[in-house]
Design a protein around this motif. Structure first.
Motif, PDB file in Angstrom:
ATOM      1  N   PRO A  10       0.808  -1.232   0.000  1.00 49.35           N
ATOM      2  CA  PRO A  10       0.000   0.000   0.000  1.00 49.35           C
ATOM      3  C   PRO A  10       0.840   1.281   0.000  1.00 49.35           C
ATOM      4  N   ALA A  11       1.998   1.242   0.645  1.00 47.16           N
ATOM      5  CA  ALA A  11       2.876   2.415   0.657  1.00 47.16           C
ATOM      6  C   ALA A  11       3.413   2.696  -0.748  1.00 47.16           C
ATOM      7  N   PHE A  12       3.783   1.642  -1.476  1.00 50.29           N
ATOM      8  CA  PHE A  12       4.265   1.822  -2.844  1.00 50.29           C
ATOM      9  C   PHE A  12       3.163   2.323  -3.769  1.00 50.29           C
ATOM     10  N   VAL A  13       1.958   1.846  -3.583  1.00 48.51           N
ATOM     11  CA  VAL A  13       0.829   2.298  -4.400  1.00 48.51           C
ATOM     12  C   VAL A  13       0.556   3.781  -4.119  1.00 48.51           C
ATOM     13  N   ALA A  14       0.544   4.171  -2.868  1.00 46.43           N
ATOM     14  CA  ALA A  14       0.321   5.572  -2.505  1.00 46.43           C
ATOM     15  C   ALA A  14       1.441   6.453  -3.042  1.00 46.43           C
ATOM     16  N   LEU A  15       2.682   5.985  -2.959  1.00 44.48           N
ATOM     17  CA  LEU A  15       3.812   6.739  -3.480  1.00 44.48           C
ATOM     18  C   LEU A  15       3.696   6.915  -4.997  1.00 44.48           C
ATOM     19  N   GLY A  16       3.260   5.879  -5.693  1.00 46.20           N
ATOM     20  CA  GLY A  16       3.065   5.965  -7.140  1.00 46.20           C
ATOM     21  C   GLY A  16       1.988   6.969  -7.511  1.00 46.20           C
ATOM     22  N   ILE A  17       0.881   6.955  -6.781  1.00 48.16           N
ATOM     23  CA  ILE A  17      -0.220   7.894  -7.051  1.00 48.16           C
ATOM     24  C   ILE A  17       0.224   9.329  -6.790  1.00 48.16           C
ATOM     25  N   LEU A  18       0.915   9.559  -5.688  1.00 45.18           N
ATOM     26  CA  LEU A  18       1.402  10.903  -5.375  1.00 45.18           C
ATOM     27  C   LEU A  18       2.439  11.372  -6.392  1.00 45.18           C
ATOM     28  N   SER A  19       3.304  10.477  -6.830  1.00 42.58           N
ATOM     29  CA  SER A  19       4.311  10.838  -7.833  1.00 42.58           C
ATOM     30  C   SER A  19       3.649  11.210  -9.153  1.00 42.58           C
ATOM     31  N   PHE A  20       2.650  10.442  -9.560  1.00 40.26           N
ATOM     32  CA  PHE A  20       1.938  10.744 -10.809  1.00 40.26           C
ATOM     33  C   PHE A  20       1.225  12.090 -10.713  1.00 40.26           C
ATOM     34  N   ALA A  21       0.587  12.357  -9.578  1.00 45.65           N
ATOM     35  CA  ALA A  21      -0.116  13.627  -9.402  1.00 45.65           C
ATOM     36  C   ALA A  21       0.862  14.805  -9.417  1.00 45.65           C
ATOM     37  N   ALA A  22       2.003  14.648  -8.753  1.00 45.15           N
ATOM     38  CA  ALA A  22       2.999  15.725  -8.727  1.00 45.15           C
ATOM     39  C   ALA A  22       3.566  15.971 -10.117  1.00 45.15           C
ATOM     40  N   PHE A  23       3.839  14.911 -10.858  1.00 38.58           N
ATOM     41  CA  PHE A  23       4.365  15.063 -12.211  1.00 38.58           C
ATOM     42  C   PHE A  23       3.331  15.735 -13.124  1.00 38.58           C
ATOM     43  N   SER A  24       2.082  15.350 -12.999  1.00 37.47           N
ATOM     44  CA  SER A  24       1.025  15.950 -13.822  1.00 37.47           C
ATOM     45  C   SER A  24       0.895  17.441 -13.533  1.00 37.47           C
ATOM     46  N   LEU A  25       0.943  17.816 -12.266  1.00 39.06           N
ATOM     47  CA  LEU A  25       0.868  19.227 -11.893  1.00 39.06           C
ATOM     48  C   LEU A  25       2.068  19.995 -12.425  1.00 39.06           C
ATOM     49  N   TRP A  26       3.250  19.428 -12.300  1.00 38.03           N
ATOM     50  CA  TRP A  26       4.461  20.072 -12.797  1.00 38.03           C
ATOM     51  C   TRP A  26       4.393  20.234 -14.311  1.00 38.03           C
ATOM     52  N   GLN A  27       3.957  19.203 -15.017  1.00 35.39           N
ATOM     53  CA  GLN A  27       3.883  19.245 -16.474  1.00 35.39           C
ATOM     54  C   GLN A  27       2.875  20.287 -16.952  1.00 35.39           C
ATOM     55  N   SER A  28       1.762  20.431 -16.253  1.00 31.92           N
ATOM     56  CA  SER A  28       0.737  21.387 -16.678  1.00 31.92           C
ATOM     57  C   SER A  28       1.203  22.828 -16.520  1.00 31.92           C
ATOM     58  N   ARG A  29       2.154  23.076 -15.652  1.00 33.33           N
ATOM     59  CA  ARG A  29       2.659  24.442 -15.444  1.00 33.33           C
ATOM     60  C   ARG A  29       3.816  24.781 -16.362  1.00 33.33           C
ATOM     61  N   GLN A  30       4.231  23.862 -17.243  1.00 30.51           N
ATOM     62  CA  GLN A  30       5.355  24.097 -18.130  1.00 30.51           C
ATOM     63  C   GLN A  30       4.966  24.858 -19.387  1.00 30.51           C
ATOM     64  N   THR A  31       3.697  25.129 -19.582  1.00 31.00           N
ATOM     65  CA  THR A  31       3.245  25.840 -20.770  1.00 31.00           C
ATOM     66  C   THR A  31       3.730  27.284 -20.727  1.00 31.00           C
ATOM     67  N   LYS A  32       4.435  27.691 -21.760  1.00 28.95           N
ATOM     68  CA  LYS A  32       4.958  29.054 -21.818  1.00 28.95           C
ATOM     69  C   LYS A  32       3.955  30.022 -22.431  1.00 28.95           C
ATOM     70  N   ASP A  33       3.140  29.541 -23.350  1.00 31.09           N
ATOM     71  CA  ASP A  33       2.171  30.398 -24.024  1.00 31.09           C
ATOM     72  C   ASP A  33       0.885  30.461 -23.219  1.00 31.09           C
ATOM     73  N   LYS A  34       0.300  31.617 -23.189  1.00 29.55           N
ATOM     74  CA  LYS A  34      -0.974  31.808 -22.507  1.00 29.55           C
ATOM     75  C   LYS A  34      -2.064  31.979 -23.551  1.00 29.55           C
ATOM     76  N   VAL A  35      -3.190  31.383 -23.320  1.00 26.99           N
ATOM     77  CA  VAL A  35      -4.310  31.461 -24.260  1.00 26.99           C
ATOM     78  C   VAL A  35      -5.295  32.494 -23.737  1.00 26.99           C
TER      79      VAL A  35
END
Length: 66
Positions: A10-35
């Motif tokens: 369960p600790a590894f599963v939770a760590l995987g979910i948190l890592s995926f969420a953190a990566f997704s948040l980081w990736q979404s903020r990498q956009t340089k252009d604003k719409v």
């Protein structure tokens, strides 16, 4: 061995979910252009706009002026 695995898994599963969420948040903020969404009637006809790129059939990036 099976008892240890049932405690650690369960600790590894939770760590995987948190890592995926953190990566997704980081990736979404990498956009340089604003719409900017605007209604056509609110744009002045005397302004000059330049299309910088066509990102998809329904989205493009523009720049005010030349």
């Amino acid at each position: 061995m099976k008892n240890q695995l049932s405690k650690i898994l369960p600790a590894f599963v939770a760590l995987g979910i948190l890592s995926f969420a953190a990566f997704s948040l980081w990736q979404s903020r990498q956009t340089k252009d604003k719409v900017i969404m605007a209604q056509p009637e609110k744009l002045l006809l005397t302004e000059i706009w330049q299309v910088k790129s066509v990102d998809s059939p329904t989205q493009f990036t523009i720049k005010k002026g030349w």
